[in-house]
Design a protein around this motif. Structure first.
Motif, PDB file in Angstrom:
ATOM      1  N   GLU A 189      -3.214   3.463  -1.103  1.00 49.01           N
ATOM      2  CA  GLU A 189      -4.016   2.583  -2.233  1.00 49.01           C
ATOM      3  C   GLU A 189      -3.397   1.309  -2.399  1.00 49.01           C
ATOM      4  O   GLU A 189      -2.175   1.093  -2.291  1.00 49.01           O
ATOM      5  CB  GLU A 189      -3.750   3.388  -3.565  1.00 49.01           C
TER       6      GLU A 189
ATOM      7  N   LEU B 153      -1.571  -1.594  -4.052  1.00 51.49           N
ATOM      8  CA  LEU B 153      -1.183  -1.861  -5.546  1.00 51.49           C
ATOM      9  C   LEU B 153      -0.417  -3.326  -5.348  1.00 51.49           C
ATOM     10  O   LEU B 153       0.097  -3.574  -4.572  1.00 51.49           O
ATOM     11  CB  LEU B 153       0.043  -0.739  -5.612  1.00 51.49           C
TER      12      LEU B 153
ATOM     13  N   SER C 206       0.755   5.476  -0.166  1.00 46.53           N
ATOM     14  CA  SER C 206       0.002   6.882  -0.036  1.00 46.53           C
ATOM     15  C   SER C 206       0.912   7.718  -1.109  1.00 46.53           C
ATOM     16  O   SER C 206       1.580   8.154  -0.849  1.00 46.53           O
ATOM     17  CB  SER C 206      -0.215   7.780   1.107  1.00 46.53           C
TER      18      SER C 206
ATOM     19  N   THR D 217      -2.931  11.115  -0.708  1.00 45.18           N
ATOM     20  CA  THR D 217      -4.043  10.622  -0.904  1.00 45.18           C
ATOM     21  C   THR D 217      -4.200   9.364   0.033  1.00 45.18           C
ATOM     22  O   THR D 217      -3.429   9.084   0.721  1.00 45.18           O
ATOM     23  CB  THR D 217      -4.280   9.789  -2.339  1.00 45.18           C
ATOM     24  N   GLU D 218      -5.387   8.653   0.137  1.00 44.90           N
ATOM     25  CA  GLU D 218      -5.554   7.678   0.958  1.00 44.90           C
ATOM     26  C   GLU D 218      -4.603   6.344   0.613  1.00 44.90           C
ATOM     27  O   GLU D 218      -4.098   6.275  -0.710  1.00 44.90           O
ATOM     28  CB  GLU D 218      -6.991   7.126   1.187  1.00 44.90           C
TER      29      GLU D 218
ATOM     30  N   VAL E 197      -2.056  10.568 -10.077  1.00 42.77           N
ATOM     31  CA  VAL E 197      -2.842  10.378  -9.152  1.00 42.77           C
ATOM     32  C   VAL E 197      -3.784  11.578  -8.721  1.00 42.77           C
ATOM     33  O   VAL E 197      -3.229  12.622  -8.768  1.00 42.77           O
ATOM     34  CB  VAL E 197      -2.155   9.673  -7.994  1.00 42.77           C
TER      35      VAL E 197
ATOM     36  N   HIS F 120      -7.164  12.842  -6.231  1.00 43.22           N
ATOM     37  CA  HIS F 120      -8.471  12.797  -5.391  1.00 43.22           C
ATOM     38  C   HIS F 120      -9.622  12.739  -6.295  1.00 43.22           C
ATOM     39  O   HIS F 120      -9.681  13.322  -7.519  1.00 43.22           O
ATOM     40  CB  HIS F 120      -8.462  14.016  -4.490  1.00 43.22           C
TER      41      HIS F 120
ATOM     42  N   GLU G  91       0.833  -1.112   0.036  1.00 46.08           N
ATOM     43  CA  GLU G  91      -0.014  -0.042   0.009  1.00 46.08           C
ATOM     44  C   GLU G  91       0.744   1.232  -0.119  1.00 46.08           C
ATOM     45  O   GLU G  91       1.802   1.041   0.486  1.00 46.08           O
ATOM     46  CB  GLU G  91      -0.766   0.013   1.150  1.00 46.08           C
TER      47      GLU G  91
END
Length: 176
Positions: free
Chosen positions: A83, A85, A70, A80-81, A135, A137, A68
């Protein structure tokens, strides 16, 4: 072979001839190129790698990674939250660029030097490949609205003919 921390260097041909499997984690903070690309991250990359030999006697690594991260929103530059991957890969082990060119298309070549393979570099390459290029939001969650993204006021249309920046060159040409 099951480990929690993966070794940084391995002898891939020996592992392939034995059909070994490595599983473990590598901290994202230990990957300098990843930190440079997306900033300091917490957490680990979960790695699973199977070393084997195919029917054509080519050594290969079949593996997967999951983590994960950010990332920074390209609109507001805020985080961002985290994510999730992940990626799966099939790497063909070769000792030269000439042999890499001969690998079938399903293999991604990895050059092994002095019978040693730096696993950290290989895994870091796979992490970089799975990162999204851009990326954002969701528009409702972003601190910057679409209206704030305008790059300036549109110029007003004019009926006057546009000035040719090369007209000065024409006058110089006419003089000679």
């Amino acid at each position: 072979m099951l480990t929690t921390r993966l070794p940084t260097k391995v002898e891939p041909y020996r592992l392939a001839s034995a059909g070994k499997r490595l599983e473990g984690v590598i901290p994202l903070a230990n990957m300098p190129r990843v930190v440079e690309a997306i900033g300091a991250q917490e957490g680990d990359v979960s790695v699973s790698m199977t070393f084997d030999i195919d029917t054509q006697r080519r050594s290969f690594i079949e593996g997967s990674i999951a983590f994960e991260a950010s990332l920074l929103c390209q609109r507001c530059l805020g985080p961002t939250e985290p994510e999730p991957l992940s990626s799966e890969f099939l790497l063909g082990l070769v000792t030269s660029d000439a042999l890499a060119a001969q690998l079938p298309g399903e293999y991604e070549p990895v050059v092994v030097e002095n019978e040693q393979l730096d696993l950290l570099t290989v895994i870091e390459d796979e992490v970089l490949l799975v990162l999204p290029q851009v990326v954002y939001h969701e528009e409702a969650d972003c601190a910057v609205s679409r209206d704030q993204l305008a790059s300036g006021v549109e110029p007003e249309a004019s009926d006057a003919p546009a000035v040719n920046p090369f007209s000065v060159l024409r006058t110089l040409k006419d003089k000679h």
